[in-house]
Design a protein around this motif. Sequence first.
Motif, PDB file in Angstrom:
ATOM      1  N   GLN A   1     -16.505   2.349   7.454  1.00 21.09           N
ATOM      2  CA  GLN A   1     -15.270   3.114   8.191  1.00 21.09           C
ATOM      3  C   GLN A   1     -14.236   3.811   7.809  1.00 21.09           C
ATOM      4  OE1 GLN A   1     -13.814   0.010  11.245  1.00 21.09           O
ATOM      5  NE2 GLN A   1     -16.352  -0.790  11.840  1.00 21.09           N
ATOM      6  N   ASN A   2     -14.045   3.944   6.350  1.00 24.69           N
ATOM      7  CA  ASN A   2     -12.845   4.494   6.208  1.00 24.69           C
ATOM      8  C   ASN A   2     -12.660   4.339   4.395  1.00 24.69           C
ATOM      9  OD1 ASN A   2     -11.000   5.451   8.552  1.00 24.69           O
ATOM     10  ND2 ASN A   2     -11.268   3.171   8.944  1.00 24.69           N
ATOM     11  N   PRO A   3     -13.893   5.424   4.297  1.00 25.24           N
ATOM     12  CA  PRO A   3     -13.957   5.840   2.571  1.00 25.24           C
ATOM     13  C   PRO A   3     -12.455   7.159   2.089  1.00 25.24           C
ATOM     14  CG  PRO A   3     -15.553   7.265   3.890  1.00 25.24           C
ATOM     15  CD  PRO A   3     -14.931   6.455   5.451  1.00 25.24           C
ATOM     16  N   GLU A   4     -12.359   7.646   3.364  1.00 28.11           N
ATOM     17  CA  GLU A   4     -11.141   7.792   2.759  1.00 28.11           C
ATOM     18  C   GLU A   4      -9.784   7.860   2.180  1.00 28.11           C
ATOM     19  OE1 GLU A   4     -10.466  11.188   1.258  1.00 28.11           O
ATOM     20  OE2 GLU A   4     -12.743  11.065   0.541  1.00 28.11           O
ATOM     21  N   VAL A   5      -9.815   6.296   3.293  1.00 26.71           N
ATOM     22  CA  VAL A   5      -8.550   5.370   3.284  1.00 26.71           C
ATOM     23  C   VAL A   5      -8.568   4.794   2.054  1.00 26.71           C
ATOM     24  CG1 VAL A   5      -7.547   3.192   3.979  1.00 26.71           C
ATOM     25  CG2 VAL A   5      -7.781   5.272   5.431  1.00 26.71           C
ATOM     26  N   TYR A   6     -10.140   3.813   1.757  1.00 24.84           N
ATOM     27  CA  TYR A   6      -9.735   3.146   0.584  1.00 24.84           C
ATOM     28  C   TYR A   6     -10.268   3.553  -0.789  1.00 24.84           C
ATOM     29  CZ  TYR A   6     -12.685   0.215  -2.863  1.00 24.84           C
ATOM     30  OH  TYR A   6     -13.793  -0.184  -3.718  1.00 24.84           O
ATOM     31  N   LYS A   7     -10.818   5.594  -0.360  1.00 27.88           N
ATOM     32  CA  LYS A   7      -9.907   6.661  -2.198  1.00 27.88           C
ATOM     33  C   LYS A   7      -8.264   6.389  -1.965  1.00 27.88           C
ATOM     34  CE  LYS A   7     -11.598  10.600  -3.490  1.00 27.88           C
ATOM     35  NZ  LYS A   7     -12.846  12.166  -3.335  1.00 27.88           N
ATOM     36  N   GLN A   8      -7.834   6.459  -1.517  1.00 34.66           N
ATOM     37  CA  GLN A   8      -6.237   6.159  -1.545  1.00 34.66           C
ATOM     38  C   GLN A   8      -5.672   4.868  -2.102  1.00 34.66           C
ATOM     39  OE1 GLN A   8      -4.872   7.358   1.803  1.00 34.66           O
ATOM     40  NE2 GLN A   8      -6.228   9.540   2.280  1.00 34.66           N
ATOM     41  N   THR A   9      -6.431   3.907  -2.188  1.00 40.23           N
ATOM     42  CA  THR A   9      -5.793   3.035  -2.701  1.00 40.23           C
ATOM     43  C   THR A   9      -6.142   2.190  -3.784  1.00 40.23           C
ATOM     44  OG1 THR A   9      -6.650   1.415  -0.016  1.00 40.23           O
ATOM     45  CG2 THR A   9      -6.672   0.501  -1.947  1.00 40.23           C
ATOM     46  N   GLU A  10      -4.961   2.068  -4.278  1.00 36.00           N
ATOM     47  CA  GLU A  10      -4.999   1.446  -5.615  1.00 36.00           C
ATOM     48  C   GLU A  10      -4.900   0.244  -6.200  1.00 36.00           C
ATOM     49  OE1 GLU A  10      -1.752   3.881  -7.972  1.00 36.00           O
ATOM     50  OE2 GLU A  10      -0.021   2.173  -7.147  1.00 36.00           O
ATOM     51  N   ARG A  11      -4.794  -0.553  -5.198  1.00 40.71           N
ATOM     52  CA  ARG A  11      -4.618  -1.905  -5.345  1.00 40.71           C
ATOM     53  C   ARG A  11      -4.603  -2.621  -4.059  1.00 40.71           C
ATOM     54  NH1 ARG A  11      -3.694  -4.860 -10.484  1.00 40.71           N
ATOM     55  NH2 ARG A  11      -3.315  -6.703  -9.625  1.00 40.71           N
ATOM     56  N   ILE A  12      -5.016  -3.805  -4.454  1.00 40.24           N
ATOM     57  CA  ILE A  12      -5.649  -4.185  -2.703  1.00 40.24           C
ATOM     58  C   ILE A  12      -5.133  -5.840  -3.532  1.00 40.24           C
ATOM     59  CG2 ILE A  12      -7.800  -5.763  -1.380  1.00 40.24           C
ATOM     60  CD1 ILE A  12      -9.354  -3.210  -1.603  1.00 40.24           C
ATOM     61  N   SER A  13      -4.611  -6.378  -2.241  1.00 37.27           N
ATOM     62  CA  SER A  13      -3.640  -7.926  -3.105  1.00 37.27           C
ATOM     63  C   SER A  13      -4.595  -8.528  -1.484  1.00 37.27           C
ATOM     64  CB  SER A  13      -2.038  -7.561  -2.679  1.00 37.27           C
ATOM     65  OG  SER A  13      -1.453  -6.164  -3.828  1.00 37.27           O
ATOM     66  N   LEU A  14      -4.081 -10.051  -1.769  1.00 36.71           N
ATOM     67  CA  LEU A  14      -4.026 -11.055  -0.666  1.00 36.71           C
ATOM     68  C   LEU A  14      -2.702 -11.464  -0.231  1.00 36.71           C
ATOM     69  CD1 LEU A  14      -6.028 -13.793  -1.963  1.00 36.71           C
ATOM     70  CD2 LEU A  14      -7.156 -12.234  -0.988  1.00 36.71           C
ATOM     71  N   VAL A  15      -2.491 -11.528   0.488  1.00 31.55           N
ATOM     72  CA  VAL A  15      -1.154 -11.744   1.693  1.00 31.55           C
ATOM     73  C   VAL A  15      -0.024 -13.056   0.140  1.00 31.55           C
ATOM     74  CG1 VAL A  15       0.374 -13.451   3.489  1.00 31.55           C
ATOM     75  CG2 VAL A  15      -2.084 -11.637   4.179  1.00 31.55           C
ATOM     76  N   SER A  16      -0.655 -13.290  -0.077  1.00 33.07           N
ATOM     77  CA  SER A  16      -0.277 -14.463  -1.526  1.00 33.07           C
ATOM     78  C   SER A  16       0.387 -13.387  -2.348  1.00 33.07           C
ATOM     79  CB  SER A  16      -1.077 -15.506  -1.787  1.00 33.07           C
ATOM     80  OG  SER A  16      -1.808 -15.042  -2.630  1.00 33.07           O
ATOM     81  N   SER A  17      -0.712 -12.925  -2.796  1.00 36.47           N
ATOM     82  CA  SER A  17      -0.183 -12.216  -4.351  1.00 36.47           C
ATOM     83  C   SER A  17       0.433 -11.055  -4.035  1.00 36.47           C
ATOM     84  CB  SER A  17      -1.736 -11.871  -4.720  1.00 36.47           C
ATOM     85  OG  SER A  17      -2.371 -10.519  -4.023  1.00 36.47           O
ATOM     86  N   PHE A  18       0.092 -10.532  -2.528  1.00 41.88           N
ATOM     87  CA  PHE A  18       1.166  -9.352  -1.809  1.00 41.88           C
ATOM     88  C   PHE A  18       2.622  -9.618  -1.847  1.00 41.88           C
ATOM     89  CE2 PHE A  18       3.357  -7.786   2.253  1.00 41.88           C
ATOM     90  CZ  PHE A  18       3.806  -6.694   1.716  1.00 41.88           C
ATOM     91  N   ALA A  19       3.132 -11.102  -1.610  1.00 39.66           N
ATOM     92  CA  ALA A  19       4.431 -11.694  -1.597  1.00 39.66           C
ATOM     93  C   ALA A  19       4.913 -11.491  -2.969  1.00 39.66           C
ATOM     94  CB  ALA A  19       3.956 -12.613  -0.261  1.00 39.66           C
TER      95      ALA A  19
END
Length: 414
Positions: free
Chosen positions: A163-181
């Motif tokens: 739905q938002n390929p540009e948003v995905y392209k701007q993303t350098e890391r994806i965390s889970l809530v746990s690894s985010f904290a």
Amino acid sequence: LKVIAIDEQLRVIYEDNVHFDKDLPEFKTQGGVYIHSDRLTVTSPVLMWVKALDMILEKMRSSGFDFSQVRALSGAGQQHGSVYWKKGSIQILENASSELPLHQSLKGCFSVSNSPIWMDSSTASQCRALEKAVGGAQHLASVTGSRAYERFTGNQIAKIYSQNPEVYKQTERISLVSSFAASLFLGTYAPIDYSDGSGMNLLQIWEKAWSKSCLDACAPGLEERLGCPVPSHSVLGPISPYYSQRYGFSPDCKIVAFTGDNPGEMINGARFSGDDYISLGTSDTLFLWIQEPTPALEGHILCNPVDSQTYMALLCFKNGSLMRERIRDDCASGSWDEFSKVLSSTVAGNNGNLGFYFDVMEITPEAVGIHRFNRDNQKVVSSFPKEVEVRALIEGQFMAKRIHAEKLGYKVCK
């Protein structure tokens, strides 16, 4: 957001919490979430979580809590939620000024401002596509421990990418809530742990590595955005200098990998091989320590957070305490004491009478309605006497838990 501090004897020496709706009203959440107009999409604002962390640490400091005594820090986050870091965010995280609350430094760091969470059910088409891409639901379960579920992170990522390929392209890391904290405390991107990672439809639970076919089915370049997963008890490194400078933490304080809330329950309740744990709530959840799992279309197999060489089975039953409360009200005048007396007045086995009680569509199995059977295996439509009804409910609920646990490879000791 809750905090608890314990000493070396496991005695609680401090606890507190921040309530999202009440304490952070500017985010206008209900139950800590936004339910979108389609009634399927459910998200939470990432900055609300960061501000809640700032707030709870300030409360601790105001109370006189001695942060310098903290030797190690870990935590659990709601399983299946995900956070999307914008390109360049790692430099901001690593160099956050201790003069500012963390949420002020990080306010521009997220390519997706509202994180999809466990309540989201908007990814049905992505689930079907993932199962088709890897050879079917059972094959996906055999690889990742679960068939495709709408709340699982791989399918949420696939939705964002489509739905938002540009948003995905701007993303350098994806965390889970746990690894985010954990990342907030570490001052750099924390890895996803095996146990929480096995609730994503992306991790090969046998090899403890990302499945290339699952990654490719969800989004391009996904492996580099997820990082390398680690055992759930890994020491990730020392706490970020931000916390030493702002709150007085010892620079030697260690950050241990955070995990999901369900694995956290397993750590809390089942610490040794063969231990099982049942959480009786609005939904009942059964946690099992399994040596040789057999992933199925029902339930989930996760990597065991206590022993990464074994596995944790999780079964969720929607008709839990609310169902018990209804039978209590109907058969025991709304009193748990009376309910217990009625239950004790009957014998184990209920003289062959059995019932399965589903006020709402059950998860495991997919069924609804009240189903009563007498000792001759004849279906009884109307009702049982109240003492038979109470025991039929309790025995039926626990029999269902055993039956479905055995399907996942659990063996009941004789």
